[in-house]
Each structure stands twice: as structure tokens, then as C-alpha cells.
Design an enzyme around this catalytic site. Structure first.
Site, PDB file in Angstrom:
ATOM      1  N   MET A   1      -8.610   8.597   8.534  1.00  0.00           N
ATOM      2  CA  MET A   1      -8.855   8.945   7.466  1.00  0.00           C
ATOM      3  C   MET A   1      -9.943  10.296   7.563  1.00  0.00           C
ATOM      4  O   MET A   1     -11.044  10.603   6.692  1.00  0.00           O
ATOM      5  CB  MET A   1      -9.758   8.113   6.500  1.00  0.00           C
ATOM      6  CG  MET A   1      -8.868   6.707   5.999  1.00  0.00           C
ATOM      7  SD  MET A   1      -9.785   5.592   5.164  1.00  0.00           S
ATOM      8  CE  MET A   1     -10.149   4.639   6.524  1.00  0.00           C
TER       9      MET A   1
ATOM     10  N   ASP B   1       0.816  -1.133   0.003  1.00  0.00           N
ATOM     11  CA  ASP B   1       0.018  -0.010  -0.020  1.00  0.00           C
ATOM     12  C   ASP B   1       0.864   1.250  -0.003  1.00  0.00           C
ATOM     13  O   ASP B   1       2.197   1.286   0.301  1.00  0.00           O
ATOM     14  CB  ASP B   1      -0.958   0.013   1.427  1.00  0.00           C
ATOM     15  CG  ASP B   1      -2.054  -0.769   1.352  1.00  0.00           C
ATOM     16  OD1 ASP B   1      -2.303  -1.339   0.318  1.00  0.00           O
ATOM     17  OD2 ASP B   1      -2.814  -0.943   2.145  1.00  0.00           O
TER      18      ASP B   1
ATOM     19  N   LYS C   1      -3.733   2.439  -2.227  1.00  0.00           N
ATOM     20  CA  LYS C   1      -4.982   3.324  -2.090  1.00  0.00           C
ATOM     21  C   LYS C   1      -4.812   4.586  -1.617  1.00  0.00           C
ATOM     22  O   LYS C   1      -4.347   4.485  -0.489  1.00  0.00           O
ATOM     23  CB  LYS C   1      -6.225   2.466  -1.859  1.00  0.00           C
ATOM     24  CG  LYS C   1      -6.364   1.350  -2.330  1.00  0.00           C
ATOM     25  CD  LYS C   1      -7.983   1.005  -2.190  1.00  0.00           C
ATOM     26  CE  LYS C   1      -8.510   0.156  -3.229  1.00  0.00           C
ATOM     27  NZ  LYS C   1      -8.940   0.661  -4.212  1.00  0.00           N
TER      28      LYS C   1
END
Ligand code: SAH
Length: 250
Positions: free
Chosen positions: A177, A42, A64
Site C-alpha cells: 500500500m 475483496d 476495501k
């Protein structure tokens, strides 16, 4: 099965890379990273951890990362399956813990559906590591008997978040996030009745050389006065107010 035993041909290890510092890898993660044929990683996996890869390993970035184009989840699953079926020893490396907001569940389901042998190596999740770096215990006997891990992505989708229920059930909220939605999260929590003076910590790039902590109040967060750069953990609650700094954050 010994978790740190060498991978066999055609096996995939879903490995948590922790928050960034290589010192926080598990022994199993360090061993498998250094001894495999393929690493599919990642965007959040740190350079320091990637530097531990075997020199001849095939390295595939399948990150991502908010906003940027990246491989689709089904492409990543297909890639893992193809490499395993070709007899490679594959490490699927994910930031933090693979099963915490990491889509690890989807990947192991795909592997299992194709009869591919796999193992899962947990990692230290950012929601625990980042507060620790800032001297914030995520639970403290005098503050909370419960703890919520949330994704800030959902903040823009009213239907998936019951803010009042959240505020009444959880004295401490740890958001992943959340950088882009911090203002909105702040106002939703204020509207849900959380005290405007509740302490907020934003810990950016924890355990890396870019680590930076910002402390403020819910009021300031809602007013857009607190800067939050991704990747960051946002922790809200009285545990923040009673933090004990133990590292030079300058
Ligand atoms: N599986 C990961 C989380 C992936 S979601 C884990 O268990 O940690 C990605 C989010 O993780 C980022 O947006 C950020 O909120 C958080 N994150 C990951 N690494 C971080 C770090 N070093 N410092 C602060 N936040 C981090």
C-alpha cells in the site's frame, strides 16, 4: 482437521487467494472456492480466481480499496456471521494472505465471539510473490538476515514510524500500500540516512496480465520520478540491485 475437507454447514473459511494468478492458489483454496455456498471477496481477488467459484454460489464483493467507498469492517463481519448462522458454507476470500495487512484477525475474532466454526487457509502474500516475479529474492545471504514488511499507509503518520530505527535494523524493506505515498516514503528514508543510490523496485499487479516492474533509486523515488500505480509492492534494498530477470516484462 484436513484443511481441504469440504466445509460443513455454518462454517466459514478465511482463505488467502494469493497475488492474482490462479496457479498460485493452495489446493485447499481451490477446493473451497469451487465448493461453497457464499463467497465474500475483496477487491484485490483476481477475476481468474473468481472464475473458479461454483456457478450457483452467491458472490458478494466486500472490497476495501483505497479511496473508494466500501463495506465497513463491522458490516463485513456481520455479513459473515449472518450467512454462517443461516447454515451457509462461507468462503471469505482475501488477496494474498488473510493475516498479512488483511484484517483477517478482526474477522476471526468476530467469528469466534459468535461461536462460529471457522478455518484459516494461508495464501502467498504479495510481499513475497511480487519480488519473486521480478527475480528479487527477499532475503539473500550476502545482503540481509532480517526483512521488514510494512504498510505505506503509515508513512503519513509520523507517530507510527521510526524511520531511523527502521533503516538501521532492516537492510530490506517491503512496502504494501505504498503507491500513493512513495515520494514521502522516499524522502523519509533519505532523511533517516539511507543511501540515495539504494535500489528500489515497484512491482505492479504481480502475476496478473497487467504486471509491470519499475526499477530506480531511492533518490528518484523521493523526487517523485518513479511511477507507482496501485496495487504495487515497493521493495527497497540491495537485493533489488542483484535481481535476476527470468520473465518477459514487456
Ligand atoms: N493480504 C494481502 C495484502 C493486502 S493489502 C497480501 O498478503 O498480499 C493490499 C496491498 O497488497 C496492495 O496495496 C499492494 O501493496 C499489495 N498487493 C496485493 N496484490 C498485489 C499484486 N498482485 N501485485 C502487487 N501488489 C499487490
Amino acid at each position: 482437521m484436513k484443511l481441504d475437507a469440504p466445509l460443513i454447514a455454518g462454517e466459514v473459511a478465511l482463505v488467502g487467494a494469493g497475488p492474482g494468478a490462479a496457479a498460485l492458489l493452495t489446493l485447499a483454496a481451490a477446493r473451497l472456492i469451487a465448493d461453497c455456498d457464499v463467497i465474500v471477496h475483496d477487491a484485490l481477488v483476481s477475476d481468474e480466481v473468481m472464475a473458479m467459484a461454483a456457478p450457483d454460489a452467491e458472490i458478494i464483493a466486500a472490497g476495501k480499496r483505497g479511496g473508494r467507498p466500501s463495506a465497513s469492517q463491522s458490516d463485513i463481519c456481520d455479513l459473515l456471521i449472518a450467512r454462517a448462522q443461516a447454515g451457509k458454507r462461507v468462503v471469505r476470500l482475501k488477496g494474498g494472505d488473510p493475516f498479512v495487512f488483511g484484517r483477517g484477525g478482526e474477522e476471526v475474532r468476530a467469528l469466534a465471539a459468535h461461536g462460529i466454526r471457522f478455518r484459516i487457509i494461508p495464501g502467498i502474500t504479495a510481499g513475497v510473490a511480487a519480488p519473486a516475479m521480478a527475480g528479487i529474492p527477499v532475503t539473500d545471504r550476502s545482503v540481509n538476515a532480517t526483512l521488514a514488511f510494512l504498510t505505506g499507509h503509515e508513512a503519513s503518520d509520523e507517530s507510527r514510524m521510526d524511520w531511523r530505527a527502521l533503516v538501521s535494523a532492516f537492510p530490506v524493506l517491503v512496502f504494501y500500500m505504498a503507491a500513493r505515498n512513495l515520494e514521502r516514503i522516499g524522502s523519509c528514508l533519505l532523511d533517516a540516512g539511507l543511501d540515495a543510490e539504494t535500489a528500489v523496485a515497484i512491482i505492479h499487479a504481480a502475476t496478473t496480465r497487467d504486471e509491470h516492474t519499475t526499477i530506480g533509486t531511492l533518490q528518484q523515488a523521493a523526487a517523485g520520478q518513479l511511477q507507482a500505480l496501485s496495487p504495487a509492492i515497493v521493495i527497497i534494498g540491495d537485493v533489488v540491485a542483484s535481481r535476476t530477470t527470468w520473465r518477459d516484462e514487456s
